[in-house]
Design an enzyme around this catalytic site. Structure first.
Site, PDB file in Angstrom:
ATOM      1  N   SER A 147       0.800  -1.204  -0.164  1.00  0.00           N
ATOM      2  CA  SER A 147      -0.094  -0.003  -0.074  1.00  0.00           C
ATOM      3  C   SER A 147       0.860   1.176  -0.031  1.00  0.00           C
ATOM      4  CB  SER A 147      -0.880  -0.022   1.271  1.00  0.00           C
ATOM      5  OG  SER A 147      -1.603   1.178   1.411  1.00  0.00           O
ATOM      6  N   TYR A 160      -3.085  -0.212  10.302  1.00  0.00           N
ATOM      7  CA  TYR A 160      -3.104  -0.658   9.008  1.00  0.00           C
ATOM      8  C   TYR A 160      -1.550  -0.298   8.191  1.00  0.00           C
ATOM      9  CZ  TYR A 160      -4.105  -0.774   4.013  1.00  0.00           C
ATOM     10  OH  TYR A 160      -4.115  -1.201   2.497  1.00  0.00           O
TER      11      TYR A 160
END
Length: 258
Positions: A147, A160
């Site tokens: 990500s 996250y």
């Protein structure tokens, strides 16, 4: 004669894509299937079976869908066993399954920690370990979906971003450790904001944070389409990409340049 039919450059390959009943995982499944691969769809629970079957029916060639919760201890091994029972080998592993929690640090808790770390971190770790004995020697491909948040984390993503940083580091380690043993390549693809069902359900608070980020994207003030992320994964799975190893491919319109 000019044709728009995709060339089956991955014909004969078996690809396992974790978390592929929707979003980026579903798009990767379609991309690899269009390139000729036989695809193993993965979904975590029975309530998502219909979604997985819809993805399966959209593929260019037959595949299978396997229910396996990768946040559990036994889920990753079950997914691999099912794939190998059906096809005898695995040529391509795409570690895509992940969840996100977007809220202030003060509101994040151990339940959030366990959910994200067990899936985003441990799930990838266990799935890769289970795959290695069945990975085609000399031609195997491992692609980790990381990500933009691993290197350019926005607010509200403490856990996250941390788990994606873990997978970023997995990629660096495995790209040095695994090719000499298995003849594979190990690479990562990092999407920026992508127009998936998950983002659509994230809520106004998250979108208020994301909009200024998207506004400064050099290629345009928009989210990526999942197919754009899938194309990058497809490239890394090609035979001609065999000398690309340890690469972290940012697919974010230039939002983050390392």
């Amino acid at each position: 004669m000019v044709t728009n039919e995709p060339v089956a450059t991955l014909a004969g390959k078996v690809a396992v894509i974790s978390g592929s009943s929707a979003g980026i995982g579903a798009a990767i499944s379609r991309e690899l299937s269009d390139r000729g691969a036989t695809v193993v769809i993965n979904y975590p629970s029975a309530n998502l079976r219909v979604d997985a079957e819809k993805v399966l029916s959209s593929l260019s060639r037959p595949g299978i869908a396997v229910e396996a919760d990768l946040s559990t201890i036994n889920g990753p091994a079950h997914l691999v066993k099912s794939a190998v029972a059906a096809y005898g080998k695995i040529d391509i592993l795409v570690n895509n399954a992940a969840i996100a929690v977007n809220k202030p640090l003060e509101d994040q808790n151990l339940e959030d920690w366990n959910a994200l770390v067990n899936l985003n971190g441990r799930g990838n770790f266990l799935l890769t370990k289970a795959t290695l004995p069945h990975l085609s020697h000399g031609q195997g491909r491992i692609v980790n979906i990381v990500s933009n948040s691993s290197r350019d984390a926005p607010p509200w993503q403490t856990i996250y971003a941390g788990t994606k940083g873990m997978v970023d580091s997995f990629t660096r380690c495995w790209a040095k450790e695994l090719p000499p043993k298995y003849g594979c390549t190990v690479n990562a693809v990092s999407p920026g904001p992508t127009n998936t069902e998950g983002f659509a359900a994230a809520g106004e608070g998250v979108m208020k944070i994301l909009q200024p980020i998207m506004d400064r994207t050099p290629r345009g003030a928009r989210m990526a389409d999942p197919s754009e992320i899938a194309f990058a994964v497809g490239f890394l799975c090609e035979e001609r990409a065999g000398w690309v190893n340890g690469e972290h491919l940012m697919v974010n319109g230039g939002l983050f340049v390392d």
